[in-house]
Enzyme design. Sequence first.
Site: not given
Ligand code: SAM
Length: 314
Positions: A121, A123-125, A244
């Site tokens: 999961a 983004a934003p990376g 978080c």
């Molecule tokens: N790890 C990232 C970072 O440190 O920049 C932050 C991740 S953020 C907490 C969670 C991400 O999971 C979001 O970008 C969201 O769009 C994505 N997401 C939500 N449901 C998802 C799914 N079913 N499969 C993949 N990504 C998913």
Amino acid sequence: MQMNPPLPLPQKYLERLRLILPAGRLESCIESMGREPATTFRINPLKATATQAVEALVAEGFQLTPLSWKADAFSVPHHQRRALTESAPCREGWIYIQNPASMVPPLVLDPHPGEWVLDLAAAPGSKTLQLAAMMAGQGRLSAVEVGRDRFFRLKANLEAHGASWVQLYLKDGTGVGRTCPAWFDRVLLDAPCSGEGRINALYPETYAYWSEAKIRELSHKQKRLLSSAARALKPGGVLVYSTCSLAPEENELVVAQALEWGLEVEEIALPFAAQPGLTQWQGKTLPPQLARCLRILPDGLMEGFFVCRLRKPG
Ligand code: SAM
């Protein structure tokens, strides 16, 4: 005695914090939610050395304070935040603005040379980029993101920061365990969450959508993603689950499911004080292994975070 005015945060959220946080930390944590958050960054070794980046920032007048436990991470005073985002080292991708708590899950995942690592999961990376820097091209790193706009932001971020070798997939992560069973040596699931650990009274957008119903909905989604992450992991592999959020429904109760699938929670040590995972919530006793999960409490420098390292039986 002078009393601080109560913060304009949802009443129910504050009530829950009284049940979640240790009594001795409650007031200081809540007080930190009324202050401007710290601005911290990590040097990106894919683009610059620490010396290059520090010298360039000091020459632009930034007051850098090194993080006590991570040599390549620094904070600047809040009034320098905007200037930092506009500075040459930031525009050139030499640094990456990231909260210190968010730097912890990749450190706990601890990728080894030659391994195949999945960020489910992504983004934003921030964490994909940190993993890419830790792996330094020695292995394979795949990252999945379901949101289209967020996927392209992830892609742009990785390209701008020298990590375009990472394999990116615009996909729903809940299906990855089925399509790629037992493929990966290590998996990071930094799950979509309510963001409770980033709530700040000065920024109403950080709590505008907070509700217990939202937490329940996210908990369901997190369990589905964790199930997929566990299936995608090789036997003997390591899975790091992080959020978080401070909500037990998004943290310990999600990990409790993984214990039912046979995964084990491993002991982890952080280079700063953190709280053990909860083993009681709303009158229910949870498995004692969950005390090995760690909770990073918000304190003005760190956002609130939950991190746990699971091992799939070999
Ligand atoms: N790890 C990232 C970072 O440190 O920049 C932050 C991740 S953020 C907490 C969670 C991400 O999971 C979001 O970008 C969201 O769009 C994505 N997401 C939500 N449901 C998802 C799914 N079913 N499969 C993949 N990504 C998913």
